[in-house]
Write a protein that holds these residues in place. Structure first.
Motif, PDB file in Angstrom:
ATOM      1  N   MET A 301      40.134  34.991  30.156  1.00  0.00           N
ATOM      2  CA  MET A 301      39.864  36.508  30.450  1.00  0.00           C
ATOM      3  C   MET A 301      39.540  36.575  31.914  1.00  0.00           C
ATOM      4  O   MET A 301      40.100  37.573  32.563  1.00  0.00           O
ATOM      5  N   THR A 302      38.591  35.974  32.357  1.00  0.00           N
ATOM      6  CA  THR A 302      38.409  35.864  33.709  1.00  0.00           C
ATOM      7  C   THR A 302      39.554  35.625  34.503  1.00  0.00           C
ATOM      8  O   THR A 302      39.705  36.298  35.680  1.00  0.00           O
ATOM      9  N   ARG A 303      40.267  34.632  34.275  1.00  0.00           N
ATOM     10  CA  ARG A 303      41.461  34.288  35.277  1.00  0.00           C
ATOM     11  C   ARG A 303      42.483  35.565  34.838  1.00  0.00           C
ATOM     12  O   ARG A 303      43.177  36.015  35.957  1.00  0.00           O
ATOM     13  N   LEU A 304      42.619  35.991  33.816  1.00  0.00           N
ATOM     14  CA  LEU A 304      43.704  37.405  33.415  1.00  0.00           C
ATOM     15  C   LEU A 304      43.321  38.291  34.304  1.00  0.00           C
ATOM     16  O   LEU A 304      44.212  39.040  35.320  1.00  0.00           O
ATOM     17  N   ARG A 305      42.234  38.627  34.485  1.00  0.00           N
ATOM     18  CA  ARG A 305      41.579  39.764  35.247  1.00  0.00           C
ATOM     19  C   ARG A 305      41.706  39.392  36.967  1.00  0.00           C
ATOM     20  O   ARG A 305      41.959  40.410  37.684  1.00  0.00           O
ATOM     21  N   HIS A 306      41.499  38.459  37.277  1.00  0.00           N
ATOM     22  CA  HIS A 306      41.859  37.846  38.677  1.00  0.00           C
ATOM     23  C   HIS A 306      43.005  38.101  38.961  1.00  0.00           C
ATOM     24  O   HIS A 306      43.225  38.717  40.118  1.00  0.00           O
ATOM     25  N   LEU A 307      43.919  37.602  38.257  1.00  0.00           N
ATOM     26  CA  LEU A 307      45.367  37.680  38.544  1.00  0.00           C
ATOM     27  C   LEU A 307      45.766  39.232  38.534  1.00  0.00           C
ATOM     28  O   LEU A 307      46.599  39.566  39.505  1.00  0.00           O
ATOM     29  N   ALA A 308      45.181  40.183  37.796  1.00  0.00           N
ATOM     30  CA  ALA A 308      45.731  41.380  37.690  1.00  0.00           C
ATOM     31  C   ALA A 308      45.400  42.056  38.949  1.00  0.00           C
ATOM     32  O   ALA A 308      45.884  42.953  39.578  1.00  0.00           O
ATOM     33  N   ALA A 309      43.917  41.540  39.290  1.00  0.00           N
ATOM     34  CA  ALA A 309      43.624  42.457  40.291  1.00  0.00           C
ATOM     35  C   ALA A 309      44.362  42.075  41.826  1.00  0.00           C
ATOM     36  O   ALA A 309      44.382  42.774  42.741  1.00  0.00           O
ATOM     37  N   GLU A 310      44.984  40.722  41.950  1.00  0.00           N
ATOM     38  CA  GLU A 310      45.754  40.472  43.073  1.00  0.00           C
ATOM     39  C   GLU A 310      47.221  40.735  42.843  1.00  0.00           C
ATOM     40  O   GLU A 310      47.988  40.412  43.927  1.00  0.00           O
ATOM     41  N   SER A 311      47.475  41.552  41.750  1.00  0.00           N
ATOM     42  CA  SER A 311      48.932  41.820  41.624  1.00  0.00           C
ATOM     43  C   SER A 311      49.280  43.203  41.967  1.00  0.00           C
ATOM     44  O   SER A 311      48.520  44.010  41.498  1.00  0.00           O
ATOM     45  N   GLY A 312      50.355  43.419  42.722  1.00  0.00           N
ATOM     46  CA  GLY A 312      50.894  44.847  42.953  1.00  0.00           C
ATOM     47  C   GLY A 312      51.152  45.736  41.597  1.00  0.00           C
ATOM     48  O   GLY A 312      50.983  47.178  41.679  1.00  0.00           O
ATOM     49  N   ASN A 313      51.748  45.112  40.717  1.00  0.00           N
ATOM     50  CA  ASN A 313      52.390  46.005  39.595  1.00  0.00           C
ATOM     51  C   ASN A 313      52.094  44.650  38.327  1.00  0.00           C
ATOM     52  O   ASN A 313      51.863  43.858  38.491  1.00  0.00           O
ATOM     53  N   ALA A 314      52.654  45.445  37.191  1.00  0.00           N
ATOM     54  CA  ALA A 314      52.720  44.455  36.183  1.00  0.00           C
ATOM     55  C   ALA A 314      53.776  43.354  35.913  1.00  0.00           C
ATOM     56  O   ALA A 314      53.524  42.498  35.489  1.00  0.00           O
ATOM     57  N   GLU A 315      54.915  43.731  36.800  1.00  0.00           N
ATOM     58  CA  GLU A 315      55.988  42.989  36.951  1.00  0.00           C
ATOM     59  C   GLU A 315      55.276  41.700  37.744  1.00  0.00           C
ATOM     60  O   GLU A 315      55.569  40.438  37.400  1.00  0.00           O
ATOM     61  N   ALA A 316      54.658  41.667  38.998  1.00  0.00           N
ATOM     62  CA  ALA A 316      53.890  40.687  39.716  1.00  0.00           C
ATOM     63  C   ALA A 316      53.066  39.913  38.897  1.00  0.00           C
ATOM     64  O   ALA A 316      53.036  38.665  38.815  1.00  0.00           O
ATOM     65  N   PHE A 317      52.213  40.660  38.028  1.00  0.00           N
ATOM     66  CA  PHE A 317      51.319  40.294  37.200  1.00  0.00           C
ATOM     67  C   PHE A 317      51.831  39.079  36.235  1.00  0.00           C
ATOM     68  O   PHE A 317      51.501  37.840  35.829  1.00  0.00           O
ATOM     69  N   THR A 318      53.150  39.563  35.605  1.00  0.00           N
ATOM     70  CA  THR A 318      53.751  38.925  34.553  1.00  0.00           C
ATOM     71  C   THR A 318      54.468  37.548  35.309  1.00  0.00           C
ATOM     72  O   THR A 318      54.196  36.478  34.544  1.00  0.00           O
ATOM     73  N   MET A 319      54.981  37.682  36.270  1.00  0.00           N
ATOM     74  CA  MET A 319      55.527  36.438  37.280  1.00  0.00           C
ATOM     75  C   MET A 319      54.260  35.453  37.243  1.00  0.00           C
ATOM     76  O   MET A 319      54.650  34.438  37.147  1.00  0.00           O
ATOM     77  N   TYR A 320      53.352  35.704  37.856  1.00  0.00           N
ATOM     78  CA  TYR A 320      52.303  34.922  38.196  1.00  0.00           C
ATOM     79  C   TYR A 320      51.558  34.322  36.911  1.00  0.00           C
ATOM     80  O   TYR A 320      51.607  33.070  37.036  1.00  0.00           O
TER      81      TYR A 320
END
Length: 352
Positions: A301-320
């Motif tokens: 969960m910690t990593r998920l939230r970190h990735l979301a904070a660094e992503s510009g949108n849901a598409e970028a989040f999903t790609m990472y």
């Protein structure tokens, strides 16, 4: 930016040319027939140290053309480098936009195609229309001269069907089904400021186009794979890029047996997980949502939230979070076609 403003922007069409004199007449004809007003766009031809009469052919035709043509030549490199030439063509386009006498505060639009390609009559207009609501548009590339039993066209068609399944199961508002998988430089369009922010095409021998589109998606830019933006390109097997389309077609001819392709059922599983990740992107502050995605993706969960904070949108989040797998489950093309047909029926895929 509003759609009306975007659809009135100045457009630079950027074309790298390397010893392709035979194709230039049909290229110029295609732009002479565009539905877009001729004063709306400028054709920027980058001659990559050509040894043929292409420049002379363009010069002879230039006075009869209603649209502006800008020509520039760079020194010939020992080995053809698609990325180097395309980057130089786009730089020529940026220079043309910057020097436009009626330029407003907007830097304009950059379109890319190839010298052996023939854009549809509404290609410039359709590209501008798409860029009114997205940042990058990848057009649909056809090969009308492909032989009836062309193995690679069959493979291309399969990937189109798989992409339609993906966008049906994991929809994107800015890239709706049926979409398509092509990201080729024969039909790409960028808002100029987005192209500059991405750093432009890399000087790669091949696949510089795929690399830049992927970088745009990772950066959070909206990329649409638009079937209404159409270009016809040749099925030649003596292309300029070392491992481009011509190389692939040549390989297919020497090995006519259809290759194995990704199992659509395995792909479907990934699409579903991607859809879950996309839906959870804006709700990861909810422990229940974050925990459910952590279980599915096997990421904390910690990593998920970190990735979301660094992503510009849901598409970028999903790609990472869920990068394309390097090794996929593969089956025979015929079997894959049968399986994807069943999935299309189940999910009501609108693939043409």
């Amino acid at each position: 930016m509003g759609s009306d403003a975007t659809e009135q922007q100045r457009i630079a069409v950027c074309v790298p040319v390397r010893d392709e004199s035979a194709h230039l007449t049909q290229l110029l004809d295609a732009f002479a027939c565009q539905t877009a007003a001729p004063e709306r766009f400028v054709l920027c031809l980058l001659f990559d140290g050509c040894n043929d009469d292409g420049e002379a052919r363009v010069a002879a035709r230039r006075p009869s053309l209603a649209f502006e043509v800008i020509v520039h030549r760079i020194e010939r490199a020992p080995q053809a480098n698609a990325g180097r030439a395309r980057r130089a063509a786009m730089a020529l386009g940026l220079s043309a936009l910057a020097g436009a006498p009626d330029r407003d505060d907007s830097p304009g639009l950059l379109l890319s195609t190839d010298a052996d390609s023939v854009p549809a009559p509404d290609w410039v207009e359709a590209s501008a229309h798409a860029l009114a609501s997205v940042d990058v548009v990848a057009g649909y590339i056809e090969r009308p001269d492909a032989p009836p039993q062309d193995v690679h066209r069959r493979v291309e068609r399969y990937w189109e069907r798989l992409r339609c399944l993906q966008r049906t199961v994991d929809p994107l508002e800015h890239d709706p089904a049926p979409s398509h998988p092509s990201q080729g430089g024969a039909s790409l369009g960028f808002r100029a400021e987005v192209y500059q922010a991405l750093g432009g095409f890399e000087a790669l021998a091949s696949h510089e186009d795929v690399g830049l589109v992927t970088a745009a998606r990772r950066a959070g830019y909206r990329v649409r794979h638009d079937r209404t933006v159409r270009v016809a390109t040749s099925s030649r097997i003596d292309g300029r890029a070392s491992r481009g389309l011509a190389y692939t077609l040549r390989q297919r001819q020497t090995c006519p047996t259809p290759p194995a392709v990704q199992d659509p059922e395995a792909a479907l599983h990934r699409y579903r997980v991607c859809a879950e990740a996309r839906a959870a992107f804006a709700r990861l502050d909810d422990d229940a949502v974050a925990q459910a995605l952590a279980t599915t993706s096997r990421v904390s969960m910690t990593r998920l939230r970190h990735l979301a904070a660094e992503s510009g949108n849901a598409e970028a989040f999903t790609m990472y979070l869920l990068p394309e797998p390097e090794d996929t489950e593969e089956i025979a093309l015929e079997q894959a076609e049968q399986r994807v047909a069943l999935l299309e029926s189940t999910y009501g895929c609108p693939c043409p």
